[in-house]
Design a protein around this motif. Structure first.
Motif, PDB file in Angstrom:
ATOM      1  N   UNK A 109    -107.660 107.241 -52.338  1.00 52.75           N
ATOM      2  CA  UNK A 109    -108.453 105.954 -52.451  1.00 52.75           C
ATOM      3  C   UNK A 109    -108.842 105.313 -53.499  1.00 52.75           C
ATOM      4  N   UNK A 110    -108.798 105.914 -54.930  1.00 50.15           N
ATOM      5  CA  UNK A 110    -108.510 105.266 -55.817  1.00 50.15           C
ATOM      6  C   UNK A 110    -107.580 104.640 -56.472  1.00 50.15           C
ATOM      7  N   UNK A 111    -108.726 103.344 -56.452  1.00 52.52           N
ATOM      8  CA  UNK A 111    -107.483 102.136 -56.755  1.00 52.52           C
ATOM      9  C   UNK A 111    -108.528 100.742 -57.393  1.00 52.52           C
ATOM     10  N   UNK A 112    -107.960 100.033 -57.963  1.00 53.13           N
ATOM     11  CA  UNK A 112    -108.139  98.220 -58.410  1.00 53.13           C
ATOM     12  C   UNK A 112    -108.295  98.077 -56.837  1.00 53.13           C
ATOM     13  N   UNK A 113    -109.372  97.378 -56.394  1.00 51.17           N
ATOM     14  CA  UNK A 113    -109.378  96.836 -55.017  1.00 51.17           C
ATOM     15  C   UNK A 113    -109.702  95.305 -55.053  1.00 51.17           C
ATOM     16  N   UNK A 114    -108.987  94.806 -54.876  1.00 58.14           N
ATOM     17  CA  UNK A 114    -108.866  92.645 -54.158  1.00 58.14           C
ATOM     18  C   UNK A 114    -109.451  92.519 -53.721  1.00 58.14           C
ATOM     19  N   UNK A 115    -110.233  91.294 -54.076  1.00 61.29           N
ATOM     20  CA  UNK A 115    -110.337  90.454 -52.115  1.00 61.29           C
ATOM     21  C   UNK A 115    -109.430  89.388 -52.598  1.00 61.29           C
ATOM     22  N   UNK A 116    -109.142  88.727 -51.119  1.00 67.96           N
ATOM     23  CA  UNK A 116    -107.935  87.564 -50.941  1.00 67.96           C
ATOM     24  C   UNK A 116    -108.333  87.062 -49.711  1.00 67.96           C
ATOM     25  N   UNK A 117    -108.672  85.652 -49.965  1.00 65.29           N
ATOM     26  CA  UNK A 117    -108.732  84.254 -48.792  1.00 65.29           C
ATOM     27  C   UNK A 117    -107.454  83.902 -48.688  1.00 65.29           C
ATOM     28  N   UNK A 118    -106.936  83.714 -47.031  1.00 64.15           N
ATOM     29  CA  UNK A 118    -105.915  83.439 -46.552  1.00 64.15           C
ATOM     30  C   UNK A 118    -105.938  81.921 -45.653  1.00 64.15           C
ATOM     31  N   UNK A 119    -105.899  81.139 -45.647  1.00 60.24           N
ATOM     32  CA  UNK A 119    -105.850  80.021 -44.730  1.00 60.24           C
ATOM     33  C   UNK A 119    -106.075  80.186 -42.662  1.00 60.24           C
ATOM     34  N   UNK A 120    -105.071  81.047 -42.898  1.00 61.10           N
ATOM     35  CA  UNK A 120    -104.626  81.481 -41.281  1.00 61.10           C
ATOM     36  C   UNK A 120    -104.848  82.742 -41.043  1.00 61.10           C
ATOM     37  N   UNK A 121    -104.359  83.532 -39.704  1.00 65.63           N
ATOM     38  CA  UNK A 121    -104.910  84.775 -39.539  1.00 65.63           C
ATOM     39  C   UNK A 121    -103.419  85.361 -39.132  1.00 65.63           C
ATOM     40  N   UNK A 122    -102.823  86.400 -40.060  1.00 62.70           N
ATOM     41  CA  UNK A 122    -101.739  86.452 -39.443  1.00 62.70           C
ATOM     42  C   UNK A 122    -101.611  87.691 -40.580  1.00 62.70           C
ATOM     43  N   UNK A 123    -101.105  88.971 -39.876  1.00 62.54           N
ATOM     44  CA  UNK A 123    -100.617  90.257 -39.571  1.00 62.54           C
ATOM     45  C   UNK A 123    -100.125  90.513 -40.990  1.00 62.54           C
ATOM     46  N   UNK A 124     -98.833  90.077 -40.448  1.00 66.73           N
ATOM     47  CA  UNK A 124     -97.377  90.209 -41.184  1.00 66.73           C
ATOM     48  C   UNK A 124     -97.972  89.582 -42.772  1.00 66.73           C
ATOM     49  N   UNK A 125     -98.370  88.488 -42.530  1.00 71.78           N
ATOM     50  CA  UNK A 125     -98.870  88.134 -44.094  1.00 71.78           C
ATOM     51  C   UNK A 125     -99.558  88.701 -44.756  1.00 71.78           C
ATOM     52  N   UNK A 126    -100.360  90.102 -43.751  1.00 73.87           N
ATOM     53  CA  UNK A 126    -101.896  90.608 -44.859  1.00 73.87           C
ATOM     54  C   UNK A 126    -100.670  91.839 -45.488  1.00 73.87           C
ATOM     55  N   UNK A 127     -99.806  92.672 -44.333  1.00 68.54           N
ATOM     56  CA  UNK A 127     -99.101  92.938 -44.670  1.00 68.54           C
ATOM     57  C   UNK A 127     -98.001  93.884 -45.772  1.00 68.54           C
ATOM     58  N   UNK A 160     -99.175  90.758 -48.149  1.00 68.35           N
ATOM     59  CA  UNK A 160     -99.160  90.380 -49.448  1.00 68.35           C
ATOM     60  C   UNK A 160     -99.990  89.246 -49.721  1.00 68.35           C
ATOM     61  N   UNK A 161     -99.256  88.744 -48.971  1.00 69.78           N
ATOM     62  CA  UNK A 161     -98.600  86.971 -49.225  1.00 69.78           C
ATOM     63  C   UNK A 161    -100.222  86.472 -48.930  1.00 69.78           C
ATOM     64  N   UNK A 162    -101.410  86.283 -49.644  1.00 71.68           N
ATOM     65  CA  UNK A 162    -102.572  85.935 -49.196  1.00 71.68           C
ATOM     66  C   UNK A 162    -102.299  84.687 -50.482  1.00 71.68           C
ATOM     67  N   UNK A 163    -103.217  83.725 -50.369  1.00 70.66           N
ATOM     68  CA  UNK A 163    -103.143  82.329 -51.383  1.00 70.66           C
ATOM     69  C   UNK A 163    -103.784  82.518 -52.315  1.00 70.66           C
ATOM     70  N   UNK A 164    -105.529  83.286 -52.275  1.00 72.55           N
ATOM     71  CA  UNK A 164    -106.607  82.978 -53.065  1.00 72.55           C
ATOM     72  C   UNK A 164    -106.723  84.740 -53.230  1.00 72.55           C
ATOM     73  N   UNK A 165    -107.063  85.027 -54.546  1.00 71.85           N
ATOM     74  CA  UNK A 165    -106.999  86.281 -54.877  1.00 71.85           C
ATOM     75  C   UNK A 165    -108.352  86.492 -56.124  1.00 71.85           C
ATOM     76  N   UNK A 166    -109.051  87.421 -56.098  1.00 68.10           N
ATOM     77  CA  UNK A 166    -109.907  88.101 -56.978  1.00 68.10           C
ATOM     78  C   UNK A 166    -109.021  89.285 -57.993  1.00 68.10           C
ATOM     79  N   UNK A 167    -109.625  89.132 -59.130  1.00 70.92           N
ATOM     80  CA  UNK A 167    -109.273  90.116 -60.847  1.00 70.92           C
ATOM     81  C   UNK A 167    -109.729  91.312 -60.075  1.00 70.92           C
ATOM     82  N   UNK A 168    -110.241  91.792 -59.203  1.00 77.29           N
ATOM     83  CA  UNK A 168    -110.169  93.010 -58.335  1.00 77.29           C
ATOM     84  C   UNK A 168    -111.315  94.362 -59.524  1.00 77.29           C
TER      85      UNK A 168
END
Length: 125
Positions: free
Chosen positions: A90-108, A110-118
């Motif tokens: 599980x060791x990794x840099x973890x990022x938060x992301x936001x997207x205006x839609x609910x779409x599991x294909x986009x999640x898989x 990684x096609x989110x619109x906004x990202x944190x720095x981790x």
């Protein structure tokens, strides 16, 4: 526009727990799908978990099911990732992301619109 800032990472022993937080700023936070992703050294970024704007639906990667829980507090503009039974992988840099839609294909993808720095999570064996 949404700004995301992660916190809560650190060093933990295998089997331990951590709670990551992601504070968001910007308008319409409560209408966004929020997700967590991670990138381990030498690997591509991968999806971990997502939660719909109301909190009613969640979606997890197989690696996270049964161990991680995503939640959100729209009143505090914050999303959380509770991680239990942590493993060295599980060791990794973890990022938060936001997207205006609910779409599991986009999640898989990684096609989110906004990202944190981790925030870095290190699990020792």
């Amino acid at each position: 526009q949404v700004q995301l800032v992660e916190s809560g990472g650190g060093l933990v022993q295998a089997g331990g727990s951590l709670r990551l937080s992601c504070a968001a700023s910007g308008r319409s936070f409560s209408s966004y799908t929020l997700g967590w992703f991670r990138q381990a050294p030498g690997k591509e970024r991968e999806f971990v978990a997502a939660i719909v704007w109301s909190g009613a639906n969640t979606y997890y990667a197989d690696s996270a099911k049964g161990r991680f829980t995503i939640s959100r507090d729209n009143a505090k503009n914050t999303v959380f990732l509770e991680m239990n039974s942590l493993k060295p992988e599980d060791t990794a840099v973890y990022y938060c992301a936001a997207d205006p839609v609910w779409n599991t294909m986009r999640f898989n993808r990684g096609a989110m619109v906004y990202w944190g720095k981790g925030t870095l999570v290190t699990v020792s064996s």
